[in-house]
Design an enzyme around this catalytic site. Structure first.
Site, PDB file in Angstrom:
ATOM      1  N   THR A 281     -14.428   2.730  -0.718  1.00 11.76           N
ATOM      2  CA  THR A 281     -14.274   1.287  -0.610  1.00 11.76           C
ATOM      3  C   THR A 281     -12.899   0.902  -1.157  1.00 11.76           C
ATOM      4  O   THR A 281     -12.252   1.696  -1.842  1.00 11.76           O
ATOM      5  CB  THR A 281     -15.362   0.574  -1.420  1.00 11.76           C
ATOM      6  OG1 THR A 281     -15.306   1.043  -2.778  1.00 11.76           O
ATOM      7  CG2 THR A 281     -16.753   0.843  -0.853  1.00 11.76           C
ATOM      8  N   SER A 282     -12.460  -0.328  -0.887  1.00 10.20           N
ATOM      9  CA  SER A 282     -11.159  -0.780  -1.403  1.00 10.20           C
ATOM     10  C   SER A 282     -11.310  -1.328  -2.825  1.00 10.20           C
ATOM     11  O   SER A 282     -10.901  -2.448  -3.138  1.00 10.20           O
ATOM     12  CB  SER A 282     -10.552  -1.835  -0.470  1.00 10.20           C
ATOM     13  OG  SER A 282     -10.126  -1.256   0.735  1.00 10.20           O
TER      14      SER A 282
ATOM     15  N   GLN B  73       0.855  -1.180   0.000  1.00  2.61           N
ATOM     16  CA  GLN B  73       0.000   0.000   0.000  1.00  2.61           C
ATOM     17  C   GLN B  73       0.901   1.243   0.000  1.00  2.61           C
ATOM     18  O   GLN B  73       1.891   1.270  -0.713  1.00  2.61           O
ATOM     19  CB  GLN B  73      -0.968  -0.018   1.191  1.00  2.61           C
ATOM     20  CG  GLN B  73      -2.390  -0.395   0.819  1.00  2.61           C
ATOM     21  CD  GLN B  73      -3.107   0.616  -0.058  1.00  2.61           C
ATOM     22  OE1 GLN B  73      -2.605   1.681  -0.393  1.00  2.61           O
ATOM     23  NE2 GLN B  73      -4.319   0.268  -0.462  1.00  2.61           N
TER      24      GLN B  73
ATOM     25  N   TYR C 291     -13.390  -5.565  -2.330  1.00  3.54           N
ATOM     26  CA  TYR C 291     -14.721  -5.073  -2.713  1.00  3.54           C
ATOM     27  C   TYR C 291     -15.692  -6.243  -2.780  1.00  3.54           C
ATOM     28  O   TYR C 291     -15.565  -7.130  -3.623  1.00  3.54           O
ATOM     29  CB  TYR C 291     -14.666  -4.349  -4.061  1.00  3.54           C
ATOM     30  CG  TYR C 291     -15.924  -3.581  -4.383  1.00  3.54           C
ATOM     31  CD1 TYR C 291     -15.997  -2.207  -4.155  1.00  3.54           C
ATOM     32  CD2 TYR C 291     -17.053  -4.218  -4.903  1.00  3.54           C
ATOM     33  CE1 TYR C 291     -17.150  -1.490  -4.437  1.00  3.54           C
ATOM     34  CE2 TYR C 291     -18.213  -3.510  -5.181  1.00  3.54           C
ATOM     35  CZ  TYR C 291     -18.253  -2.149  -4.952  1.00  3.54           C
ATOM     36  OH  TYR C 291     -19.402  -1.440  -5.229  1.00  3.54           O
TER      37      TYR C 291
ATOM     38  N   TYR D 245     -12.657   9.371  -4.745  1.00  5.83           N
ATOM     39  CA  TYR D 245     -11.684   9.669  -3.701  1.00  5.83           C
ATOM     40  C   TYR D 245     -10.467   8.743  -3.770  1.00  5.83           C
ATOM     41  O   TYR D 245      -9.914   8.318  -2.754  1.00  5.83           O
ATOM     42  CB  TYR D 245     -12.298   9.666  -2.290  1.00  5.83           C
ATOM     43  CG  TYR D 245     -11.514  10.581  -1.382  1.00  5.83           C
ATOM     44  CD1 TYR D 245     -11.835  11.924  -1.273  1.00  5.83           C
ATOM     45  CD2 TYR D 245     -10.399  10.123  -0.706  1.00  5.83           C
ATOM     46  CE1 TYR D 245     -11.072  12.778  -0.496  1.00  5.83           C
ATOM     47  CE2 TYR D 245      -9.627  10.967   0.078  1.00  5.83           C
ATOM     48  CZ  TYR D 245      -9.960  12.290   0.177  1.00  5.83           C
ATOM     49  OH  TYR D 245      -9.191  13.140   0.935  1.00  5.83           O
TER      50      TYR D 245
ATOM     51  N   HIS E  97      -9.753  -0.616  -5.369  1.00  7.97           N
ATOM     52  CA  HIS E  97      -8.488  -0.806  -6.076  1.00  7.97           C
ATOM     53  C   HIS E  97      -8.094  -2.276  -6.166  1.00  7.97           C
ATOM     54  O   HIS E  97      -7.291  -2.660  -7.008  1.00  7.97           O
ATOM     55  CB  HIS E  97      -7.375  -0.027  -5.365  1.00  7.97           C
ATOM     56  CG  HIS E  97      -7.064  -0.556  -3.998  1.00  7.97           C
ATOM     57  ND1 HIS E  97      -7.802  -0.217  -2.885  1.00  7.97           N
ATOM     58  CD2 HIS E  97      -6.117  -1.418  -3.560  1.00  7.97           C
ATOM     59  CE1 HIS E  97      -7.318  -0.840  -1.830  1.00  7.97           C
ATOM     60  NE2 HIS E  97      -6.294  -1.582  -2.209  1.00  7.97           N
TER      61      HIS E  97
ATOM     62  N   CYS F 125      -0.961  17.369  10.111  1.00 14.21           N
ATOM     63  CA  CYS F 125      -1.504  18.640   9.637  1.00 14.21           C
ATOM     64  C   CYS F 125      -0.872  18.954   8.289  1.00 14.21           C
ATOM     65  O   CYS F 125       0.272  18.603   8.032  1.00 14.21           O
ATOM     66  CB  CYS F 125      -1.287  19.777  10.637  1.00 14.21           C
ATOM     67  SG  CYS F 125       0.418  20.252  10.918  1.00 14.21           S
TER      68      CYS F 125
END
Length: 556
Positions: free
Chosen positions: A265-266, A131, A274, A323, A268, A411
């Site tokens: 959701t995953s 990841q 998924y 996203y 990818h 931040c």
């Protein structure tokens, strides 16, 4: 040959306090952060070494984990450990200002950079999916993406709703390690949210960590709560157990109108991330082992249905955006030709920040003491006194964000600010104001460290979306600058074949040598983001480069 161990019934937690278990803080830091990635408060499935994002792991198998721990424990300050897809493969003599660890995860020659080939290698024990921050040992739980999601929702509110999300609601799905940030980010931005998740265990995780406020019993109950809270102007997040590929089409059918639609959701990873519509999770996991091709096909078909519903919302004039999970690509491969009609979040809302090198600056207190984070929060406010938006974020983060594992903070700050903060934190360690060193890192999702045409580098104005020289240069420069550990990954966020990206972490141990490294790394790292966007012709980046005195030979 003994079969590698992927499962171990054990709980791992990083050491706390200022007593070393390795030879120095430069090796203690990666050791603690590796262990922190697998803390049960942090990781999604730590007993299988899975940190987040489908199968994003911290180490290839438990034998590799044990040897990484052994190597870091005995590593000298003039040696560098090399980690290849979660496996420690060598320790070499370097020098004190070189990285203590260099990591390469999931990298494949482009022609073979597919999930199919990766899964074959993974099954043989020859690869590991890292990841972004799982295999690079700087995951800090869902907080790591909360502010980026918050900034996205705030900017969307500014563009579409006159900067006021009171009485508005966000529809989304996915409450895993990344998606789990969405409900809290929406709440902090002033909006209600309906968050669909197919696993009760993930909902429980977010309820327990206060990232989501409530769980609805069914869709009717969820919509009733949304109606009540939006009418009252309350920003409450609601989780709903279900499948997005079933619930979003039902919402379209009913004529329900959210104020914003996205998804985390995953998607990818169709084999692991998924759930196909109509399936149980147990069925999904069992069939993934026996008939992976059929599982992938079923998951992608459900993604196509999901994306069609998102397109239907967009057609109604509802702000709809991807996203960063590559769901549009998956749907397009299943015949949804207009899947990319709704934009990704970076070109829609975030790129101007990237042009100034602003991105997800994060740090963790190796002491384990929350007071060390609260003291650094105060230091950030002191050194950046005129940024009311940043101060508001820090106040909200302290009030609402529960620490997971070692206390940490994130931040979004940019070029110039990062080095200033890093040097100040180092001085706080030197003076004893902080009880132990801190590490500073970031997500690979940053302005100069990723090439991802369906996410961070989508729709670059010069057409350079797929050029991946930039993250390679970022990793090389961070190595030359003296980061404590540097990572270079493939496939994070959007899956195999769709991204390359790099990460760095630097230790603030209070020494003069650390200060020199911090000054280099925390200037050069965000400067590569300004460089990359200036090279693409973005005027904001060109102006920033000139203001900051960057030497970019082709920018006049």
């Amino acid at each position: 040959m003994t079969k590698p161990t992927k499962y171990r019934d054990v709980e791992i937690r990083a050491a706390h306090g200022n007593k070393l278990t390795a030879k120095s803080w430069l090796t203690e830091a990666p050791l603690r952060m590796l262990m922190n990635n697998l803390d049960p408060q942090v990781a999604e499935n730590p007993k299988e070494l899975v940190v987040y994002g489908g199968i994003g792991r911290a180490a290839r198998n438990w034998e590799c984990y044990d040897q990484i721990v052994e190597s870091l424990t005995h590593l000298n300050d003039d040696e560098t450990l090399l980690v290849q897809s979660g496996k420690p493969v060598g320790v070499f003599k370097t020098h004190s200002n070189a990285p203590r660890v260099l990591i390469a995860n999931s990298n494949l020659v482009p022609h073979w950079a597919s999930w199919e080939h990766f899964n074959e290698l993974d099954a043989k024990g020859l690869a590991m999916y890292g990841q972004m921050t799982a295999g690079s040992w700087i995951y800090i739980g869902s907080q790591g993406i909360v502010q980026g999601t918050y900034e996205t929702f705030v900017e969307a509110g500014r563009q579409h709703y006159d900067s006021n999300l009171k009485g508005r609601w966000v529809l989304t799905a996915g409450l895993g390690g990344m998606g789990g940030a969405q409900p809290l980010a929406a709440t902090l931005a002033g909006a209600c949210s309906l968050n669909i998740e197919c696993q009760q265990v993930s909902i429980d995780f977010r309820l327990n960590s206060r990232y989501v406020d409530e769980q609805a019993t069914d869709l009717d109950d969820a919509l009733a709560r949304i109606a009540k809270y939006t009418q009252e102007g309350k920003a409450i997040s609601i989780a709903l157990l279900g499948n997005a590929a079933e619930i979003l089409p039902e919402l379209v059918k009913r004529g329900v109108r959210p104020d914003m639609v996205t998804d985390q959701t995953s998607a990818h990873d169709p084999l692991n991330g998924y759930l196909p519509a109509g399936w149980t999770w147990d069925e999904y996991r069992a069939r993934a082992k026996t008939e992976p091709a059929a599982v992938i096909k079923a998951a992608k078909q459900s993604m196509a249905v999901h994306v069609k519903a998102m397109l239907a919302f967009q057609k109604q004039g509802i702000p709809t955006f991807d996203y960063g999970n590559n769901i549009r690509q998956m749907a397009q491969e299943e015949g949804v030709e207009n899947a990319f009609d709704f934009p990704g979040f970076v070109p829609a809302y975030i790129r101007p920040l990237f042009c100034r090198g602003v991105g997800p600056f994060r740090w963790a207190a190796l002491s384990g003491d929350p007071q060390d984070i609260y003291k650094t929060d105060a230091k950030v406010k002191e050194l950046i006194p005129d940024d009311a938006h940043l101060h508001n974020w820090l106040d909200m983060a302290r009030e609402r964000i529960s620490f997971q594992g070692l206390p940490a903070r994130i931040c979004w700050v940019g070029l110039g600010q990062r080095a200033k903060l890093g040097l100040a934190f180092n001085e706080m360690v030197r003076s004893g104001e902080l009880s132990a060193p801190v590490v500073i890192g970031r997500d690979h999702l940053d302005s100069g460290s990723v090439a991802s045409p369906n996410r961070e580098t989508e729709a670059m104005q010069d057409g350079s979306d797929a050029v991946s020289d930039w993250p390679l240069l970022n990793a090389l420069l961070n190595t030359a600058s003296g980061a404590t550990w540097v990572s270079l990954h493939h496939g994070g966020g959007v899956g195999m074949g769709f991204s390359q990206h790099s990460g760095m972490v630097i230790v603030c141990d209070g020494t003069d040598e650390a200060a020199e490294r911090i000054a280099r790394v925390l200037h050069n790292d965000p400067a590569t983001g300004v460089m990359r966007h200036a090279d693409a012709g973005y005027q904001i980046a060109i102006d920033c480069a000139k203001e900051q005195g960057l030497n970019l030979p082709m920018i006049k």
